[in-house]
Design a protein around this motif. Structure first.
Motif, PDB file in Angstrom:
ATOM      1  N   SER A   7      17.424 -27.515  -9.499  1.00 41.51           N
ATOM      2  CA  SER A   7      16.383 -28.248 -10.209  1.00 41.51           C
ATOM      3  C   SER A   7      16.949 -29.453 -10.953  1.00 41.51           C
ATOM      4  O   SER A   7      16.260 -30.439 -11.156  1.00 41.51           O
ATOM      5  CB  SER A   7      15.659 -27.329 -11.182  1.00 41.51           C
ATOM      6  OG  SER A   7      16.541 -26.944 -12.212  1.00 41.51           O
ATOM      7  N   VAL A   8      18.194 -29.351 -11.376  1.00 47.91           N
ATOM      8  CA  VAL A   8      18.797 -30.463 -12.101  1.00 47.91           C
ATOM      9  C   VAL A   8      18.830 -31.712 -11.223  1.00 47.91           C
ATOM     10  O   VAL A   8      18.473 -32.802 -11.639  1.00 47.91           O
ATOM     11  CB  VAL A   8      20.227 -30.112 -12.555  1.00 47.91           C
ATOM     12  CG1 VAL A   8      20.965 -31.356 -13.000  1.00 47.91           C
ATOM     13  CG2 VAL A   8      20.182 -29.090 -13.676  1.00 47.91           C
ATOM     14  N   THR A  23      28.591 -28.442 -14.314  1.00 45.78           N
ATOM     15  CA  THR A  23      27.159 -28.165 -14.191  1.00 45.78           C
ATOM     16  C   THR A  23      26.519 -28.151 -15.574  1.00 45.78           C
ATOM     17  O   THR A  23      25.354 -28.488 -15.726  1.00 45.78           O
ATOM     18  CB  THR A  23      26.913 -26.804 -13.510  1.00 45.78           C
ATOM     19  OG1 THR A  23      27.567 -25.798 -14.281  1.00 45.78           O
ATOM     20  CG2 THR A  23      27.457 -26.801 -12.096  1.00 45.78           C
ATOM     21  N   GLN A  45      25.799 -31.711 -16.414  1.00 49.64           N
ATOM     22  CA  GLN A  45      24.652 -32.161 -15.626  1.00 49.64           C
ATOM     23  C   GLN A  45      23.350 -31.664 -16.227  1.00 49.64           C
ATOM     24  O   GLN A  45      22.379 -32.416 -16.370  1.00 49.64           O
ATOM     25  CB  GLN A  45      24.772 -31.659 -14.189  1.00 49.64           C
ATOM     26  CG  GLN A  45      25.928 -32.273 -13.413  1.00 49.64           C
ATOM     27  CD  GLN A  45      26.095 -31.630 -12.046  1.00 49.64           C
ATOM     28  OE1 GLN A  45      25.110 -31.300 -11.382  1.00 49.64           O
ATOM     29  NE2 GLN A  45      27.336 -31.448 -11.624  1.00 49.64           N
ATOM     30  N   ALA A  46      23.341 -30.392 -16.594  1.00 52.04           N
ATOM     31  CA  ALA A  46      22.128 -29.823 -17.157  1.00 52.04           C
ATOM     32  C   ALA A  46      21.780 -30.506 -18.468  1.00 52.04           C
ATOM     33  O   ALA A  46      20.603 -30.736 -18.777  1.00 52.04           O
ATOM     34  CB  ALA A  46      22.309 -28.321 -17.368  1.00 52.04           C
ATOM     35  N   TRP A 102      13.566 -27.808 -18.898  1.00 56.19           N
ATOM     36  CA  TRP A 102      13.692 -26.914 -17.748  1.00 56.19           C
ATOM     37  C   TRP A 102      13.999 -25.533 -18.260  1.00 56.19           C
ATOM     38  O   TRP A 102      14.927 -25.345 -19.026  1.00 56.19           O
ATOM     39  CB  TRP A 102      14.816 -27.348 -16.826  1.00 56.19           C
ATOM     40  CG  TRP A 102      14.527 -28.668 -16.234  1.00 56.19           C
ATOM     41  CD1 TRP A 102      15.192 -29.832 -16.467  1.00 56.19           C
ATOM     42  CD2 TRP A 102      13.501 -28.980 -15.309  1.00 56.19           C
ATOM     43  NE1 TRP A 102      14.634 -30.838 -15.770  1.00 56.19           N
ATOM     44  CE2 TRP A 102      13.597 -30.355 -15.037  1.00 56.19           C
ATOM     45  CE3 TRP A 102      12.490 -28.241 -14.690  1.00 56.19           C
ATOM     46  CZ2 TRP A 102      12.729 -30.999 -14.164  1.00 56.19           C
ATOM     47  CZ3 TRP A 102      11.633 -28.886 -13.823  1.00 56.19           C
ATOM     48  CH2 TRP A 102      11.756 -30.248 -13.571  1.00 56.19           C
ATOM     49  N   GLY A 142      17.023 -36.400 -11.869  1.00 56.08           N
ATOM     50  CA  GLY A 142      18.025 -36.053 -10.870  1.00 56.08           C
ATOM     51  C   GLY A 142      18.728 -37.260 -10.279  1.00 56.08           C
ATOM     52  O   GLY A 142      19.935 -37.245 -10.053  1.00 56.08           O
ATOM     53  N   VAL A 170      21.516 -38.325 -12.536  1.00 55.02           N
ATOM     54  CA  VAL A 170      22.649 -37.410 -12.436  1.00 55.02           C
ATOM     55  C   VAL A 170      23.418 -37.672 -11.137  1.00 55.02           C
ATOM     56  O   VAL A 170      24.644 -37.749 -11.120  1.00 55.02           O
ATOM     57  CB  VAL A 170      22.175 -35.946 -12.471  1.00 55.02           C
ATOM     58  CG1 VAL A 170      23.356 -35.003 -12.298  1.00 55.02           C
ATOM     59  CG2 VAL A 170      21.453 -35.648 -13.783  1.00 55.02           C
ATOM     60  N   GLN A 186      20.739 -24.489 -10.594  1.00 54.41           N
ATOM     61  CA  GLN A 186      21.375 -25.761 -10.311  1.00 54.41           C
ATOM     62  C   GLN A 186      20.450 -26.765  -9.633  1.00 54.41           C
ATOM     63  O   GLN A 186      20.353 -27.909 -10.032  1.00 54.41           O
ATOM     64  CB  GLN A 186      22.607 -25.495  -9.437  1.00 54.41           C
ATOM     65  CG  GLN A 186      23.646 -26.566  -9.441  1.00 54.41           C
ATOM     66  CD  GLN A 186      23.762 -27.268 -10.790  1.00 54.41           C
ATOM     67  OE1 GLN A 186      23.431 -26.762 -11.856  1.00 54.41           O
ATOM     68  NE2 GLN A 186      24.205 -28.488 -10.745  1.00 54.41           N
ATOM     69  N   ALA A 197      19.955 -33.642 -17.711  1.00 52.37           N
ATOM     70  CA  ALA A 197      18.606 -33.388 -17.199  1.00 52.37           C
ATOM     71  C   ALA A 197      17.672 -32.906 -18.291  1.00 52.37           C
ATOM     72  O   ALA A 197      16.452 -33.019 -18.175  1.00 52.37           O
ATOM     73  CB  ALA A 197      18.663 -32.383 -16.058  1.00 52.37           C
ATOM     74  N   ALA A 198      18.247 -32.360 -19.372  1.00 48.53           N
ATOM     75  CA  ALA A 198      17.413 -31.831 -20.448  1.00 48.53           C
ATOM     76  C   ALA A 198      17.117 -32.868 -21.521  1.00 48.53           C
ATOM     77  O   ALA A 198      16.417 -32.589 -22.480  1.00 48.53           O
ATOM     78  CB  ALA A 198      18.098 -30.621 -21.078  1.00 48.53           C
TER      79      ALA A 198
END
Lengths: 263, 263
Positions: free
Chosen positions: B19-20, B40, B43-44, B12, B26, B29, B17, B47-48
């Motif tokens: 998009s995560v 956050t 979380q990122a 990403w 998602g 998460v 936020q 997601a990555a």
DNA sequence: ATCGCGACTTGATCCATGTTACGATGGCGG
DNA sequence: CCGCCATCGTAACATGGATCAAGTCGCGAT
């Protein structure tokens, strides 16, 4: 709730390896070693942890459903169990804990207990503080992993119990439980165990196996006729484990003994 | 075993936020957020994570008993379950997994699987590598804790199932399962769910609840008469959750939803 | 000794769930 | 369009385990 509490500031003045396994916390160390490899340094670190000793009478509550606890007890001697009750009053024992077993790492992480934790026999507990534990584990990933493995094995045992209660008849259900107990007790005793006296009342066996006490009584009788167990003044004693295993079609892989750490 | 595998190098380019939570991962998460607080940043980081996508047909084995796996799949869509079989052929489903659930942190730590893991419906999995996960978690204690909490909650559900199978009759057993499913699905959907179609065949329900398919059929009929469920072309649909809860005497504390991290 | 009480034992009867059997339904491949 | 096959639906019957109801045993307190 009768309980004696005393402080131990356990400081071994390093008389080598053997004292770690024979000290007060030795049984806990041995339990962890039964499924995880730990350096002698890690072992010594556990044995040096400060703890308070508490002893509890049979049936005393160690922790009640809904409570939020921040203690972490380990059984030094005796047996304990987890139980849940349905709204209609049915009681189910959902786990059985034996000497060496840590009782409640869970409530360090979850807000409130979803079950009761009770003493089965008279029980001696070593109680650690959350802070000491965290300080112990933080720099020692092998210890953190050992604790996690302990939790995972308890979950595995729970799955086997589901199979036992959901899919086996009373006779093999009982036989299976006895096999498991025998295995686990032998594992921490570190030696063959011949005649092993089962510390549960028939009512407790019933609550553990999802049966009624009356039917447990009858099932024990049947089991006795096969020669797998005897009763010595009203207490059940394991006799022929081989027969038990055959009746239960017992396989011990779910206990994950001797799981050396991977990688 | 039909399966498509494709590589995603999910990067990403930080569009904030939202998009995560809406990205491919998602749902995972969100699952973790449902019981743990995560920054956050954490979380990122999830997601990555790079992962490979695999989709499996109903009944495909994701992992078999005795195997040693070093993968860690998370369900993106569809349902899966864990099962065990007794020597006499009895089958017991010991856990049910829904979208967002991580499937197998356990086999990263235990030598070999003590149960099978199968797709219930067609299922899409995100598969992480052990190495990536370790790299992710090592410097982020909050994430390590979230994963542990997920494992503890699964164990708690297992205990409730023991109570369910051991101590409740067929009607409340089924009702209880439906309540649980409803709760869990609603939790990840993040919205009220009215009509919810149960994706299990009657045979699977039987294996899950320790009953026979025939009796499940009878029980569904009874449940339908109370108005708690309907059947729309041979599929069960939840109707009146309130009635279901009353029949099951359902309490959701064992799901440990909204457990913000302690301390 | 004797009482009281909790745990064990046993028999009779009942009922929730299992078993067996067979037909109906419906989705899917050819 | 047909036929197959998994799943569903349901009826008749069987049974493991529950329930109810008396005992009995053994141990600790009086």
């Amino acid at each position: 709730m009768s309980q004696d509490v005393e402080q131990h500031s356990t400081h071994w003045v390093g008389d080598g390896q053997s004292s770690v396994l024979e000290g007060r916390l030795g049984i806990f160390v041995r339990k962890l070693l039964s499924h995880s490899r730990l350096s002698t340094d890690d072992q010594a670190a556990i044995a040096a942890l400060p703890f308070s000793l508490r002893s509890m009478e049979p049936n005393a509550y160690i922790l009640s459903e809904g409570e939020r606890a921040s203690i972490c007890p380990v059984i030094l001697s005796g047996f304990a169990y987890r139980q849940k009750t349905s709204a209609e009053g049915g009681r189910q024992i959902v786990a059985l804990k034996i000497p060496g077993d840590p009782l409640d790492f869970q409530s360090l992480y979850l807000q409130c207990a979803d079950h009761d934790l009770q003493a089965l026999t008279r029980v001696e507990l070593a109680i650690f503080s959350l802070k000491d534990l965290e300080k112990l584990v933080a720099p020692r990933p092998a210890l953190a992993r050992a604790v996690l493995i302990d939790i995972l094995i308890e979950a595995s045992i729970g799955r086997e119990w589901l199979l036992n209660i959901g899919r086996r008849n009373a006779l093999s259900r009982l036989a299976h439980l006895l096999c498991e107990l025998h295995c686990r007790v032998e594992q921490i005793a570190k030696k063959r165990i011949e005649a092993f006296e089962v510390p549960l009342t028939q009512e407790q066996l019933a609550d553990l196996l999802g049966l009624t006490p009356v039917h447990i009584n009858r099932t024990i009788k049947t089991l006795e006729e096969t020669g797998a167990v005897q009763r010595v003044n009203r207490r059940m004693q394991l006799g022929d484990v081989r027969t038990l295993r055959k009746i239960a079609e017992f396989s011990d892989i779910y206990l994950h003994q001797n799981e050396a750490s991977k990688g």
